[in-house]
Design an enzyme around this catalytic site. Structure first.
Site, short mmCIF file in Angstrom:
data_model
loop_
_atom_site.label_atom_id
_atom_site.label_comp_id
_atom_site.label_asym_id
_atom_site.label_seq_id
_atom_site.Cartn_x
_atom_site.Cartn_y
_atom_site.Cartn_z
N ASP A 110 -0.13 -6.75 4.79
CA ASP A 110 -0.86 -8.00 5.01
C ASP A 110 0.05 -9.16 5.41
OD1 ASP A 110 -3.31 -6.85 4.64
OD2 ASP A 110 -3.48 -7.39 2.53
N THR B 12 0.81 -1.22 0.00
CA THR B 12 0.00 0.00 0.00
C THR B 12 0.85 1.27 0.00
OG1 THR B 12 -1.82 -1.10 1.11
CG2 THR B 12 -1.69 1.27 1.41
N ASP C 279 1.30 -6.64 -4.35
CA ASP C 279 0.47 -6.60 -3.16
C ASP C 279 0.98 -7.76 -2.31
OD1 ASP C 279 -1.71 -7.32 -1.35
OD2 ASP C 279 -2.91 -5.90 -2.49
N SER C 280 1.29 -7.52 -1.05
CA SER C 280 1.96 -8.57 -0.27
C SER C 280 1.05 -9.76 0.00
CB SER C 280 2.54 -8.01 1.02
OG SER C 280 1.56 -7.86 2.01
N GLN D 7 -3.46 -21.92 19.27
CA GLN D 7 -4.28 -20.97 18.51
C GLN D 7 -4.79 -19.84 19.42
OE1 GLN D 7 -8.51 -22.91 17.81
NE2 GLN D 7 -6.94 -24.25 17.01
N CYS D 8 -4.47 -19.88 20.72
CA CYS D 8 -4.85 -18.77 21.61
C CYS D 8 -3.85 -17.63 21.43
CB CYS D 8 -4.80 -19.21 23.07
SG CYS D 8 -5.99 -20.47 23.44
N1 ASP Z 1 -2.82 -5.57 0.63
C1 ASP Z 1 -1.76 -4.62 0.95
C2 ASP Z 1 -0.45 -5.38 0.94
O1 ASP Z 1 -0.25 -6.15 1.85
C3 ASP Z 1 -2.02 -4.03 2.28
C4 ASP Z 1 -0.98 -3.04 2.77
O2 ASP Z 1 0.11 -2.88 2.26
O3 ASP Z 1 -1.29 -2.39 3.79
O4 ASP Z 1 0.35 -5.17 0.06
#
Ligand code: ASP
Length: 330
Positions: free
Chosen positions: A95, A15, A60-61, A266-267
């Site tokens: 992400d 982003t 996009d990650s 998973q907690c």
């Molecule tokens: N979907 C975007 C990513 O992970 C979200 C971000 O960067 O905040 O590249």
């Protein structure tokens, strides 16, 4: 702590540098020019000199994978070994930022130069964006001096990369440190087989949360897909449906043919202690190794670093149980 004076900014997408398209925000190239322009426009900050490199294409990650992690390691090493950088700043989508920070923590064991990953919840240039604050904040931290190792900088906080997680999507302060801390034995020294110069190959890994009603046949199908390492997210302190003999048999068979079976809780604030409940010790007896209080991100990255280095099942289990870079110990 050594101060960084000449850093590599490694842009992977996310982003922070995205631009609007008809389909929504999309990764965009050419971030170096925007960064230089912003730096020239704003009041001067004490920053290191920087050189810029993009991993192409910027992504996009959400699309991050093991090959991207290995490309990052290569670019980071080239920045230091060929271009004499003394600090690294990785720009990354949020992400999977914590997954990459954890994976790089293990893939860069023994690397003497500090690495910081950051990103932004809102693109640079958008009103209220956190992009420049995060980016210049991370640069300032490097200039002031940061310990070697992998860190995550976000919203004014510098965190150990191997313990951070993305906790929210609604505020700019999206990352935090996992409180699932359980002391465990520290590896006496990093074995040469796990040094950052060790080549890695892709590994077939899977993560599976346990859930009420899970069936042995589902687990069998997953394990039959050629998985080399399975991370099971158990209940509470490491329990699971241990009365299901078929399910235990599936795990035992997989372990007997060399699959590494690792367990975390998973907690959000839990850690694995199999022997508290019979339902935990019976599960463990099918070949599970405890991930202590490791996060999912850390356990997955560690499995990749160990299995990807070509270690045997027994060697992976040995090193997985020890603390290598702060993933398990305070
Ligand atoms: N979907 C975007 C990513 O992970 C979200 C971000 O960067 O905040 O590249």
């Amino acid at each position: 702590m050594p101060a960084s004076r000449n850093i590599l900014v490694l842009y992977t997408g996310g982003t922070i540098g995205m631009q609007q398209s008809s389909e929504g925000l999309m990764p965009a190239s050419g971030f170096a020019g925007r960064l230089r322009e912003q730096q020239n426009q704003q009041p001067p900050l004490t920053l290191p000199d920087w050189q810029f490199r993009e991993l192409l294409p910027p992504i996009d990650s959400a699309n991050m994978n093991q090959t991207n992690w290995l490309a990052m390691v290569e670019a980071i090493r080239a920045g230091v070994e060929q271009h004499h950088c003394d600090g690294i700043l990785v720009l990354h989508g949020t992400d999977t930022l914590a997954y990459s920070a954890a994976a790089l923590s293990f893939l860069l064991l023994g690397f003497e130069v500090p690495v910081i990953l950051t990103g932004a919840m809102l693109p640079a240039g958008v009103s209220g964006s956190d992009a420049w604050d995060n980016l210049f904040g991370a640069m300032q931290a490097l200039h002031a001096g940061v310990e070697p190792g992998v860190h995550l900088y976000f919203s004014g906080k510098l965190m150990p990369g191997v313990r951070a997680s993305k906790l929210g999507t609604a505020t700019l302060d999206a990352f935090g440190i996992s409180p699932r801390l359980r002391r465990s034995e520290r590896a006496p020294k990093i074995p040469s087989a796990l040094d950052y110069r060790q080549p890695r190959r892709p590994v077939n890994l899977a993560v599976l949360p346990l859930y009420p009603g899970m069936q042995a046949s589902q687990l069998r199908a997953l394990l039959a897909s050629g998985v080399q390492g399975l991370l099971l997210e158990c209940y509470g302190s490491g329990t699971g449906p241990a009365d299901d003999a078929e399910l235990l048999a599936v795990l035992k068979e997989a372990h007997a043919r060399g699959v590494v079976l690792a367990a975390i809780s998973q907690c959000p604030q839990g850690h694995v202690e199999f022997d508290i409940y019979a339902a935990g010790s019976k599960l463990a007896a099918s070949g599970l190794i405890s991930g202590g209080g490791m996060t999912r991100e850390a356990a997955l990255g560690k499995l990749f670093a160990l299995l990807g280095a070509g270690l045997s099942q027994a060697e992976v289990e040995h090193w997985f149980a020890l603390d290598l870079c702060g993933e398990r110990a305070a």
